[in-house]
Each structure stands twice: as structure tokens, then as C-alpha cells.
Design a protein around this motif. Structure first.
Motif, PDB file in Angstrom:
ATOM      1  N   GLU A  43      13.249  10.226  -3.693  1.00 49.87           N
ATOM      2  CA  GLU A  43      12.723   9.017  -3.046  1.00 49.87           C
ATOM      3  C   GLU A  43      11.351   9.294  -2.418  1.00 49.87           C
ATOM      4  OE1 GLU A  43      15.900  10.181  -2.606  1.00 49.87           O
ATOM      5  OE2 GLU A  43      16.721   8.688  -3.988  1.00 49.87           O
ATOM      6  N   ALA A  44      11.203  10.488  -1.860  1.00 51.00           N
ATOM      7  CA  ALA A  44       9.912  10.846  -1.251  1.00 51.00           C
ATOM      8  C   ALA A  44       8.820  10.963  -2.317  1.00 51.00           C
ATOM      9  CB  ALA A  44      10.041  12.164  -0.490  1.00 51.00           C
ATOM     10  N   VAL A  45       9.227  11.405  -3.517  1.00 51.10           N
ATOM     11  CA  VAL A  45       8.263  11.478  -4.626  1.00 51.10           C
ATOM     12  C   VAL A  45       7.787  10.066  -4.972  1.00 51.10           C
ATOM     13  CG1 VAL A  45       7.947  12.063  -7.061  1.00 51.10           C
ATOM     14  CG2 VAL A  45       9.277  13.570  -5.590  1.00 51.10           C
ATOM     15  N   THR A  46       8.740   9.156  -5.162  1.00 52.92           N
ATOM     16  CA  THR A  46       8.391   7.786  -5.518  1.00 52.92           C
ATOM     17  C   THR A  46       7.516   7.149  -4.435  1.00 52.92           C
ATOM     18  OG1 THR A  46      10.608   7.703  -6.463  1.00 52.92           O
ATOM     19  CG2 THR A  46       9.360   5.667  -6.478  1.00 52.92           C
ATOM     20  N   ALA A  47       7.829   7.453  -3.182  1.00 51.99           N
ATOM     21  CA  ALA A  47       7.056   6.871  -2.081  1.00 51.99           C
ATOM     22  C   ALA A  47       5.596   7.317  -2.120  1.00 51.99           C
ATOM     23  CB  ALA A  47       7.692   7.253  -0.750  1.00 51.99           C
ATOM     24  N   ALA A  48       5.349   8.472  -2.736  1.00 53.18           N
ATOM     25  CA  ALA A  48       3.979   8.991  -2.806  1.00 53.18           C
ATOM     26  C   ALA A  48       3.171   8.353  -3.941  1.00 53.18           C
ATOM     27  CB  ALA A  48       4.012  10.508  -2.981  1.00 53.18           C
ATOM     28  N   ASP A  50       1.198   6.080  -4.780  1.00 51.75           N
ATOM     29  CA  ASP A  50       0.300   5.076  -4.210  1.00 51.75           C
ATOM     30  C   ASP A  50      -1.025   5.135  -4.976  1.00 51.75           C
ATOM     31  OD1 ASP A  50      -1.036   3.315  -2.579  1.00 51.75           O
ATOM     32  OD2 ASP A  50      -1.544   4.851  -1.093  1.00 51.75           O
ATOM     33  N   PHE A  51      -0.971   4.649  -6.226  1.00 49.29           N
ATOM     34  CA  PHE A  51      -2.150   4.781  -7.088  1.00 49.29           C
ATOM     35  C   PHE A  51      -3.069   3.575  -6.905  1.00 49.29           C
ATOM     36  CE2 PHE A  51       1.732   5.912  -9.583  1.00 49.29           C
ATOM     37  CZ  PHE A  51       1.701   7.259  -9.295  1.00 49.29           C
ATOM     38  N   HIS A  52      -4.358   3.805  -6.892  1.00 54.53           N
ATOM     39  CA  HIS A  52      -5.300   2.689  -6.835  1.00 54.53           C
ATOM     40  C   HIS A  52      -6.386   2.841  -7.891  1.00 54.53           C
ATOM     41  CE1 HIS A  52      -6.348   5.871  -4.017  1.00 54.53           C
ATOM     42  NE2 HIS A  52      -7.582   5.660  -4.403  1.00 54.53           N
ATOM     43  N   ASP A  53      -6.445   4.006  -8.498  1.00 52.89           N
ATOM     44  CA  ASP A  53      -7.405   4.202  -9.589  1.00 52.89           C
ATOM     45  C   ASP A  53      -6.906   5.365 -10.456  1.00 52.89           C
ATOM     46  OD1 ASP A  53      -7.933   6.450  -8.103  1.00 52.89           O
ATOM     47  OD2 ASP A  53      -9.922   5.796  -7.462  1.00 52.89           O
ATOM     48  N   LEU A  54      -7.638   5.681 -11.492  1.00 52.58           N
ATOM     49  CA  LEU A  54      -7.197   6.722 -12.425  1.00 52.58           C
ATOM     50  C   LEU A  54      -7.103   8.104 -11.762  1.00 52.58           C
ATOM     51  CD1 LEU A  54      -6.328   7.236 -15.341  1.00 52.58           C
ATOM     52  CD2 LEU A  54      -8.734   7.294 -15.998  1.00 52.58           C
ATOM     53  N   PRO A  55      -8.137   8.578 -11.033  1.00 52.45           N
ATOM     54  CA  PRO A  55      -8.035   9.915 -10.425  1.00 52.45           C
ATOM     55  C   PRO A  55      -6.860  10.050  -9.451  1.00 52.45           C
ATOM     56  CG  PRO A  55     -10.317   9.200 -10.450  1.00 52.45           C
ATOM     57  CD  PRO A  55      -9.494   8.009 -10.876  1.00 52.45           C
ATOM     58  N   SER A  56      -6.574   9.024  -8.646  1.00 54.68           N
ATOM     59  CA  SER A  56      -5.477   9.128  -7.674  1.00 54.68           C
ATOM     60  C   SER A  56      -4.132   9.245  -8.394  1.00 54.68           C
ATOM     61  CB  SER A  56      -5.464   7.937  -6.707  1.00 54.68           C
ATOM     62  OG  SER A  56      -5.177   6.733  -7.371  1.00 54.68           O
ATOM     63  N   LEU A  58      -3.832  10.625 -11.525  1.00 59.88           N
ATOM     64  CA  LEU A  58      -3.817  11.898 -12.260  1.00 59.88           C
ATOM     65  C   LEU A  58      -3.450  13.076 -11.359  1.00 59.88           C
ATOM     66  CD1 LEU A  58      -6.944  11.335 -14.560  1.00 59.88           C
ATOM     67  CD2 LEU A  58      -4.541  11.376 -15.288  1.00 59.88           C
ATOM     68  N   THR A  59      -3.851  13.033 -10.097  1.00 57.02           N
ATOM     69  CA  THR A  59      -3.546  14.120  -9.169  1.00 57.02           C
ATOM     70  C   THR A  59      -2.030  14.329  -9.054  1.00 57.02           C
ATOM     71  OG1 THR A  59      -5.536  13.576  -7.944  1.00 57.02           O
ATOM     72  CG2 THR A  59      -3.915  14.921  -6.786  1.00 57.02           C
ATOM     73  N   ILE A  60      -1.295  13.256  -8.846  1.00 52.75           N
ATOM     74  CA  ILE A  60       0.165  13.340  -8.713  1.00 52.75           C
ATOM     75  C   ILE A  60       0.822  13.686 -10.052  1.00 52.75           C
ATOM     76  CG2 ILE A  60       2.225  11.905  -8.303  1.00 52.75           C
ATOM     77  CD1 ILE A  60       0.710  10.603  -6.009  1.00 52.75           C
ATOM     78  N   TYR A  61       0.280  13.110 -11.107  1.00 51.41           N
ATOM     79  CA  TYR A  61       0.798  13.278 -12.460  1.00 51.41           C
ATOM     80  C   TYR A  61       0.772  14.756 -12.886  1.00 51.41           C
ATOM     81  CZ  TYR A  61       0.637  12.087 -17.539  1.00 51.41           C
ATOM     82  OH  TYR A  61       0.857  11.961 -18.879  1.00 51.41           O
ATOM     83  N   TYR A  62      -0.361  15.409 -12.679  1.00 48.05           N
ATOM     84  CA  TYR A  62      -0.480  16.813 -13.106  1.00 48.05           C
ATOM     85  C   TYR A  62       0.359  17.738 -12.228  1.00 48.05           C
ATOM     86  CZ  TYR A  62      -4.103  15.370 -16.355  1.00 48.05           C
ATOM     87  OH  TYR A  62      -4.770  14.761 -17.381  1.00 48.05           O
ATOM     88  N   PHE A 250      -2.245  -1.638 -11.395  1.00 55.04           N
ATOM     89  CA  PHE A 250      -2.627  -0.679 -10.358  1.00 55.04           C
ATOM     90  C   PHE A 250      -4.149  -0.590 -10.206  1.00 55.04           C
ATOM     91  CE2 PHE A 250       1.714   0.533 -11.028  1.00 55.04           C
ATOM     92  CZ  PHE A 250       2.141   0.958  -9.782  1.00 55.04           C
ATOM     93  N   VAL A 251      -4.865  -0.967 -11.253  1.00 59.53           N
ATOM     94  CA  VAL A 251      -6.330  -0.839 -11.228  1.00 59.53           C
ATOM     95  C   VAL A 251      -7.006  -2.183 -10.974  1.00 59.53           C
ATOM     96  CG1 VAL A 251      -8.347  -0.035 -12.526  1.00 59.53           C
ATOM     97  CG2 VAL A 251      -6.133   1.067 -12.869  1.00 59.53           C
ATOM     98  N   VAL A 252      -6.514  -3.233 -11.626  1.00 55.26           N
ATOM     99  CA  VAL A 252      -7.218  -4.530 -11.546  1.00 55.26           C
ATOM    100  C   VAL A 252      -6.399  -5.625 -10.849  1.00 55.26           C
ATOM    101  CG1 VAL A 252      -8.729  -4.137 -13.506  1.00 55.26           C
ATOM    102  CG2 VAL A 252      -6.485  -5.114 -13.908  1.00 55.26           C
ATOM    103  N   GLN A 253      -5.260  -5.251 -10.256  1.00 51.67           N
ATOM    104  CA  GLN A 253      -4.428  -6.206  -9.515  1.00 51.67           C
ATOM    105  C   GLN A 253      -4.020  -7.409 -10.366  1.00 51.67           C
ATOM    106  OE1 GLN A 253      -7.247  -4.751  -7.668  1.00 51.67           O
ATOM    107  NE2 GLN A 253      -5.603  -3.283  -7.325  1.00 51.67           N
ATOM    108  N   SER A 254      -3.928  -7.188 -11.668  1.00 45.03           N
ATOM    109  CA  SER A 254      -3.484  -8.252 -12.562  1.00 45.03           C
ATOM    110  C   SER A 254      -2.804  -7.588 -13.746  1.00 45.03           C
ATOM    111  CB  SER A 254      -4.693  -9.051 -13.041  1.00 45.03           C
ATOM    112  OG  SER A 254      -4.473  -9.547 -14.352  1.00 45.03           O
TER     113      SER A 254
END
Ligand SMILES: [Zn+2]
Length: 333
Positions: A43-48, A50-56, A58-62, A250-254
Motif C-alpha cells: 500500500e505504501a508503494v502505491t501511495a508513492a 504520484d506521477f506528474h510527468d515522465l521523469p517522475s 521513471l524514477t519509481i519505475y526503475y 497523468f500528463v495532460v489531465q485528460s
């Protein structure tokens, strides 16, 4: 409409296997491989997330990918995705994998691809989900590294249908990989590249994909709608776009429903896909359902989106026709 979507036979052409790694599985693999995690619970993983662009993203993904070490890890990852695909009535998949995300951590190329391939065989036999694998290069790594991985893949050429390009697009244009993709073409691979939504120089990148790389498909490519000449070329050449509605949000709010409708109206082969479903918390049906809620798509339009995916899939003609017939039979009921 929800039941219609759930029952519709679908093809998925834009899903990263590493992006199907569910939080619970991250924990199970970390335990088995004796790896310490920065989070206490799934659950703590999912809570993290919080993506708003591609780099944010990718950091969690890798960071999460680090739990994948052994052949059986890649097998489980892939097979669990296929189970989700089967539940979503996805009958055919062309999944991506990112070998450099693993070899850069000391995992052998053969370990990665053997686990994935074994799961593909089992999924077809046990779940009835057919698939063909696409190898992606990480565009924020060097062209030399991409070339090395293309060489590494050649003994496994029969297991791979095409190559793609993903990861951080900033300052990493398609042209950087022109030589790698020319060689891949020479080896008989199909070609696709990501042109993520709202990236710097996106129109130039789409143009390079079309004219320099001569791709067969573009992953995302939504910004082509802003440039009439790009759109015209994509339509004329019958190039498919693998759009990912929930990922785009997550990127364009649509969910880019207006854009997808415009593509359909202009005869562009737009498709719906889940991208990184474990991270964006939406598999195929959830993408279709969310898209339909935002854009009020008709059944005919939904069938067209699914038909487009089979049309642009890298399948032999008899298999393509088999799936198109199956879809048409469903649409007629
Ligand atoms: Zn993607």
C-alpha cells in the motif's frame, strides 16, 4: 457499455512488461531475492505513485525493477500479466521489454528473454493469449548500448517481432538511434518508437520517426494532431498510433478522448492500450471504460478502435483475419 467492452476481443500493442509489476509482486520478489525495499507495505508503494510527468514516473519505475533477478522472476511477471490480459478478453498482445533496465543491473540478457519467452508459450497454451515480443531500447542510454543489445538479441531473433524506443525523451531524439534502427530493419524486425505526449520538440521527433527511421508504428504520437502535415503522412502511410488514455491523464489531465475521436474521424489507426497498467492502476478494460465515460464513444467506435489494433498488429495475414472475424462476430451479436 461496460459489459460490451469487457466482452469485446481486444489486442494490446503498447504494454511494458516491467510496467505490469504489481506492488504485491514487488514485495514477494524482494523477499525471495533478499532485497531490501524503501517501503514497508504494498500500500505504501502505491501511495508513492504520484506521477506528474515522465521523469517522475521513471524514477519509481526503475527502482521497482530491481527486484527482478532470475529467469523465474521474469516468467512470473510475464505470466501474471497474461492472466490479467485473459481476464480483460485481450486475445493478442505485443508486449515491450526493456533489456537494458536489467543488464545494467548485472542480469543476463538470456535470463530476461528466456523467462519472458517461456511465459509466452505457457500463456498461449493455458490461457489462449497469443503474443509477439517487442524489444525496446532506453533512449536515455547511448546508441552504442542500444547497438550492443541489438547484437545480444540476434541469437533470439525468432522470439522477437520488432524493436521500439522508450524512456526519457528529452534531448534523446529518434535520430540518435538511426543506425541502430536501420540495422534492426535489416535483420527483419518491425520498427516502432515512443513519441510521448507533450514532450519537447515532439513534432520534430514524430517527423524523424516518419522520414528518417521510417517506423511502422508510433507509440502515443497524440501531438501529431497539432500538425496537419504530420497527420496527413500518418494517415497516408497507414501508420498506427498506440494511444494510452489513462497513462496520458497523468500528463495532460485528460484521457485524450477528443484526440482519439479526431483520429478516428480522420481515418487514423488509433488504438487503446494500457502502457504501464500496474502503475497507472488500469488494465485494458479500465482504459476503454474510462475513455468511453469521458468521450461517450459508441459501440461502433469502440469496435473500430479494437479493429485498428488487429489491423496494425504484426501478425501473419491468416491470424489477423482470424481475429478480425472474431471481432466482427462479436460486433454483430
Ligand atoms: Zn509506453
Amino acid at each position: 457499455m461496460k459489459a460490451f467492452i469487457e466482452g469485446m476481443p481486444k489486442a494490446e500493442l503498447h504494454v511494458h512488461l516491467e510496467g505490469t509489476l504489481e506492488p504485491e509482486h514487488i514485495f514477494a520478489l524482494a523477499k525471495r531475492n533478499d532485497i531490501e525495499l524503501a517501503y514497508a507495505t504494498p500500500e505504501a508503494v502505491t501511495a508513492a505513485y504520484d506521477f506528474h510527468d515522465l521523469p517522475s514516473f521513471l524514477t519509481i519505475y526503475y527502482a521497482a525493477m530491481n527486484v527482478l533477478r532470475k529467469e523465474e522472476d521474469f516468467y512470473e511477471l510475464t505470466y501474471q500479466y497474461f492472466e490479467k490480459a485473459a481476464q480483460n478478453n485481450v486475445v493478442y498482445v505485443e508486449p515491450f521489454f526493456d533489456p537494458q533496465g536489467h543488464t545494467s543491473r548485472g542480469v543476463e540478457f538470456e535470463t530476461v528473454i528466456s523467462g519472458i519467452h517461456r511465459a509466452q508459450i505457457d500463456a498461449e497454451a493455458k490461457l489462449g493469449v497469443e503474443s509477439k515480443l517487442i524489444m525496446c531500447f532506453l533512449r536515455d542510454m547511448s546508441a552504442e548500448s542500444a547497438m550492443e543489445h541489438l547484437e545480444l538479441s540476434l541469437p533470439f531473433k525468432d522470439w522477437i517481432v520488432g524493436v521500439g524506443l522508450d524512456s526519457d525523451e528529452r534531448d534523446n531524439p529518434p535520430a540518435k538511434f538511426a543506425e541502430v534502427f536501420a540495422k534492426a530493419r535489416g535483420e527483419g524486425f518491425k520498427l516502432t518508437m515512443h513519441c510521448d505526449v507533450n514532450q519537447q520538440n515532439t513534432h520534430d521527433h514524430i517527423r524523424e520517426c516518419l522520414d528518417l527511421i521510417e517506423v511502422d508504428r508510433i507509440d502515443h504520437g497524440v501531438n501529431a494532431l497539432e500538425d496537419e502535415s504530420l497527420l496527413q503522412d500518418i494517415a497516408d502511410r497507414g501508420i498506427g498510433l498506440t494511444v494510452c488514455p489513462v497513462s496520458n491523464r497523468f500528463v495532460v489531465q485528460s484521457l485524450t478522448s477528443n484526440e482519439i475521436r479526431t483520429m478516428l474521424d480522420k481515418g487514423i489507426k488509433a488504438t487503446v492500450n494500457s502502457d504501464d497498467p500496474a502503475y497507472f492502476r488500469a488494465y485494458m478494460n479500465e482504459n476503454f471504460i474510462a475513455l468511453t465515460e469521458e468521450g461517450d464513444f459508441s459501440k461502433d467506435e469502440l469496435v473500430q478502435l479494437s479493429r485498428n489494433a488487429f489491423d496494425i498488429a504484426w501478425l501473419p495475414e491468416d491470424r489477423r483475419q482470424h481475429y478480425l472475424d472474431q471481432l466482427q462476430a462479436y460486433a454483430n451479436t
